[in-house]
Design a protein around this motif. Structure first.
Motif, PDB file in Angstrom:
ATOM      1  N   GLN A  23      15.816   5.547   4.200  1.00 26.63           N
ATOM      2  CA  GLN A  23      15.998   6.032   5.569  1.00 26.63           C
ATOM      3  C   GLN A  23      14.733   6.673   6.121  1.00 26.63           C
ATOM      4  N   GLY A  24      13.847   7.172   5.251  1.00 31.15           N
ATOM      5  CA  GLY A  24      12.650   7.840   5.732  1.00 31.15           C
ATOM      6  C   GLY A  24      11.467   6.915   5.927  1.00 31.15           C
ATOM      7  N   ASN A  25      11.672   5.608   5.756  1.00 29.96           N
ATOM      8  CA  ASN A  25      10.562   4.670   5.901  1.00 29.96           C
ATOM      9  C   ASN A  25      10.423   4.239   7.351  1.00 29.96           C
ATOM     10  N   ASN A  26       9.186   4.238   7.866  1.00 30.46           N
ATOM     11  CA  ASN A  26       8.957   3.886   9.274  1.00 30.46           C
ATOM     12  C   ASN A  26       9.456   2.489   9.609  1.00 30.46           C
ATOM     13  N   LEU A 148       2.263  -1.073  10.251  1.00 33.43           N
ATOM     14  CA  LEU A 148       3.515  -0.319  10.250  1.00 33.43           C
ATOM     15  C   LEU A 148       4.142  -0.305   8.866  1.00 33.43           C
ATOM     16  N   ALA A 149       4.076  -1.449   8.167  1.00 35.91           N
ATOM     17  CA  ALA A 149       4.632  -1.510   6.808  1.00 35.91           C
ATOM     18  C   ALA A 149       3.907  -0.557   5.861  1.00 35.91           C
ATOM     19  N   LEU A 150       2.622  -0.298   6.111  1.00 37.59           N
ATOM     20  CA  LEU A 150       1.830   0.595   5.259  1.00 37.59           C
ATOM     21  C   LEU A 150       1.812   2.032   5.758  1.00 37.59           C
ATOM     22  N   SER A 151       2.362   2.273   6.950  1.00 40.83           N
ATOM     23  CA  SER A 151       2.182   3.582   7.587  1.00 40.83           C
ATOM     24  C   SER A 151       2.902   4.710   6.862  1.00 40.83           C
ATOM     25  N   THR A 152       4.044   4.434   6.221  1.00 40.19           N
ATOM     26  CA  THR A 152       4.731   5.499   5.500  1.00 40.19           C
ATOM     27  C   THR A 152       3.911   5.953   4.301  1.00 40.19           C
ATOM     28  N   LEU A 153       3.175   5.026   3.673  1.00 38.01           N
ATOM     29  CA  LEU A 153       2.250   5.419   2.610  1.00 38.01           C
ATOM     30  C   LEU A 153       1.171   6.349   3.154  1.00 38.01           C
ATOM     31  N   ALA A 154       0.781   6.160   4.415  1.00 34.36           N
ATOM     32  CA  ALA A 154      -0.267   6.978   5.015  1.00 34.36           C
ATOM     33  C   ALA A 154       0.189   8.413   5.262  1.00 34.36           C
ATOM     34  N   GLN A 155       1.500   8.648   5.337  1.00 32.66           N
ATOM     35  CA  GLN A 155       1.979  10.012   5.500  1.00 32.66           C
ATOM     36  C   GLN A 155       2.529  10.575   4.190  1.00 32.66           C
ATOM     37  N   ASN A 156       2.298   9.875   3.104  1.00 33.08           N
ATOM     38  CA  ASN A 156       2.750  10.360   1.796  1.00 33.08           C
ATOM     39  C   ASN A 156       1.760   9.872   0.741  1.00 33.08           C
ATOM     40  N   GLY A 226       9.303   6.979  -6.584  1.00 27.56           N
ATOM     41  CA  GLY A 226       9.215   6.205  -7.807  1.00 27.56           C
ATOM     42  C   GLY A 226       8.535   4.880  -7.562  1.00 27.56           C
ATOM     43  N   ALA A 227       8.094   4.253  -8.649  1.00 23.78           N
ATOM     44  CA  ALA A 227       7.462   2.946  -8.538  1.00 23.78           C
ATOM     45  C   ALA A 227       8.495   1.907  -8.142  1.00 23.78           C
ATOM     46  N   TRP A 228       8.027   0.855  -7.451  1.00 27.88           N
ATOM     47  CA  TRP A 228       8.857  -0.264  -6.992  1.00 27.88           C
ATOM     48  C   TRP A 228       9.989   0.225  -6.101  1.00 27.88           C
ATOM     49  N   ARG A 229       9.649   1.139  -5.230  1.00 24.38           N
ATOM     50  CA  ARG A 229      10.547   1.629  -4.190  1.00 24.38           C
ATOM     51  C   ARG A 229       9.792   1.632  -2.863  1.00 24.38           C
ATOM     52  N   PHE A 230      10.520   1.654  -1.770  1.00 27.71           N
ATOM     53  CA  PHE A 230       9.890   1.930  -0.484  1.00 27.71           C
ATOM     54  C   PHE A 230       9.540   3.405  -0.427  1.00 27.71           C
ATOM     55  N   SER A 231       8.380   3.713   0.112  1.00 32.42           N
ATOM     56  CA  SER A 231       7.984   5.098   0.261  1.00 32.42           C
ATOM     57  C   SER A 231       8.889   5.777   1.281  1.00 32.42           C
ATOM     58  N   SER A 232       9.147   7.045   1.049  1.00 36.70           N
ATOM     59  CA  SER A 232       9.985   7.807   1.955  1.00 36.70           C
ATOM     60  C   SER A 232       9.138   8.852   2.658  1.00 36.70           C
ATOM     61  N   GLY A 233       9.346   8.998   3.938  1.00 35.67           N
ATOM     62  CA  GLY A 233       8.609   9.992   4.714  1.00 35.67           C
ATOM     63  C   GLY A 233       9.518  10.663   5.710  1.00 35.67           C
ATOM     64  N   GLN A 234       8.947  11.140   6.783  1.00 31.25           N
ATOM     65  CA  GLN A 234       9.713  11.800   7.840  1.00 31.25           C
ATOM     66  C   GLN A 234       9.415  11.063   9.143  1.00 31.25           C
ATOM     67  N   PHE A 235      10.419  10.339   9.627  1.00 31.75           N
ATOM     68  CA  PHE A 235      10.163   9.555  10.829  1.00 31.75           C
ATOM     69  C   PHE A 235       9.921  10.444  12.047  1.00 31.75           C
ATOM     70  N   PHE A 236      10.660  11.547  12.134  1.00 32.49           N
ATOM     71  CA  PHE A 236      10.417  12.435  13.266  1.00 32.49           C
ATOM     72  C   PHE A 236      10.049  13.821  12.735  1.00 32.49           C
ATOM     73  N   PRO A 237       8.908  14.370  13.155  1.00 33.11           N
ATOM     74  CA  PRO A 237       8.039  13.836  14.208  1.00 33.11           C
ATOM     75  C   PRO A 237       6.890  12.961  13.690  1.00 33.11           C
ATOM     76  N   HIS A 238       6.612  13.003  12.357  1.00 34.49           N
ATOM     77  CA  HIS A 238       5.387  12.387  11.850  1.00 34.49           C
ATOM     78  C   HIS A 238       5.366  10.873  12.076  1.00 34.49           C
ATOM     79  N   GLY A 239       6.423  10.186  11.642  1.00 36.24           N
ATOM     80  CA  GLY A 239       6.452   8.742  11.812  1.00 36.24           C
ATOM     81  C   GLY A 239       6.456   8.324  13.271  1.00 36.24           C
ATOM     82  N   PHE A 240       7.143   9.096  14.100  1.00 34.86           N
ATOM     83  CA  PHE A 240       7.200   8.779  15.532  1.00 34.86           C
ATOM     84  C   PHE A 240       5.804   8.794  16.149  1.00 34.86           C
ATOM     85  N   PHE A 241       5.043   9.850  15.869  1.00 33.85           N
ATOM     86  CA  PHE A 241       3.689   9.941  16.421  1.00 33.85           C
ATOM     87  C   PHE A 241       2.748   8.938  15.759  1.00 33.85           C
ATOM     88  N   GLN A 242       2.997   8.613  14.496  1.00 36.74           N
ATOM     89  CA  GLN A 242       2.212   7.563  13.853  1.00 36.74           C
ATOM     90  C   GLN A 242       2.370   6.239  14.599  1.00 36.74           C
TER      91      GLN A 242
END
Length: 282
Positions: A23-26, A148-156, A226-242
């Motif tokens: 749920q936290g992935n952009n 966009l697919a790589l952007s959650t890695l950029a915030q984590n 964990g490995a072989w997972r989608f990275s999890s981040g915070q869509f709002f506000p960080h992902g939104f502004f990303q």
């Protein structure tokens, strides 16, 4: 053998269920937005589904302790028939791969974000060179989807380091800005390589903007992954502004407005200095 196959099926299902917590992935939010456009949603959700299922079905018996496997009352032919479900033997890594952890490259391909970006880039490049009449306006948009697919890695950036790894970085004599630069360097390189046939400069501007915003969450509120997972981040506000920053800078740069590339680079440099200092003082 039937109870064993039943246990394997339950293990794979639990793995798929655990992989569904993205749920936290952009990109997940983008895919949900595309649900309102049926002609576009099928391809995106097919990619996400493929990436969620494949890791769960790979070597399911590797999750069972070896001592328990040895205690199973199986015949020799039964053990041999189950070999393909266990983890294969790994060959010694070449010298370049041993150098990769130093360059922060080895962790990125262990995330599903990377492989989603690869599939998007491959599909987009194939569309450009194989379609009879490709739309040139689609190239920068597809490049932004790769970013966009790589952007959650950029915030984590410290996702796979864990708490111990983050503490080692804080205690190391390396300056904080240099640590963040090393962490983000390969995201920039990967974005350029994957979008070489689409819009590499647009992708560069987009990734610089994504990293400029993502440094805050990477330093202040890191989330373990964990490995072989989608990275999890915070869509709002960080992902939104990303998303706003990288699409604005990326699309404008792809159209020849170089000022936006310079703006993204300046924002990245300032963010690097500020949050590098915060990382040192943490």
């Amino acid at each position: 053998m039937l109870p064993i196959f039943g246990a394997i099926a339950r293990s794979a299902w639990r793995e798929i269920y655990a992989l569904g917590s993205i749920q936290g992935n952009n990109f997940t939010w983008f895919a949900l937005l595309l649900t309102m456009q049926p002609e576009s949603m099928g391809f995106i959700w097919a990619l996400l589904g493929l990436l969620l299922v494949l890791p769960a079905l790979t070597a399911p018996l590797a999750k069972i302790p070896q001592i328990r496997l040895a205690l199973w009352p199986l015949e020799d032919w039964q053990r041999k028939s189950l070999r393909w479900l266990t983890k294969p033997e790994t060959m010694p890594s070449p010298w370049l791969w041993r150098l990769a952890p130093v360059l922060e490259l080895r962790q990125i391909p262990r995330t599903l974000d990377f492989w989603l970006a690869v599939l998007l880039a491959t599909s987009g490049t194939a569309y450009r060179f194989l379609a009879s009449k490709p739309d040139r306006e689609a190239y920068p948009v597809i490049a932004m989807l790769v970013v966009l697919a790589l952007s959650t890695l950029a915030q984590n950036l410290f996702a796979l380091d864990g708490a111990g790894g983050r503490q080692r970085w804080k205690l190391s004599p390396i300056r904080g800005a240099r640590v963040l630069a090393r962490k983000g360097l390969w995201l920039l390189v990967i974005a350029l390589i994957l979008t070489a046939g689409l819009s590499p400069l647009g992708a560069l501007a987009g990734m610089l903007a994504a990293l400029a915003v993502g440094h805050h969450a990477s330093v202040m509120t890191p989330i373990d992954a964990g490995a072989w997972r989608f990275s999890s981040g915070q869509f709002f506000p960080h992902g939104f502004f990303q998303v706003i920053g990288m699409f604005s800078c990326g699309i404008a740069t792809a159209r020849g407005e170089w000022m936006y590339l310079a703006l993204a680079a300046a924002a990245y440099g300032i963010s690097l200095m500020v949050y590098g200092w915060v990382l040192e003082k943490a």
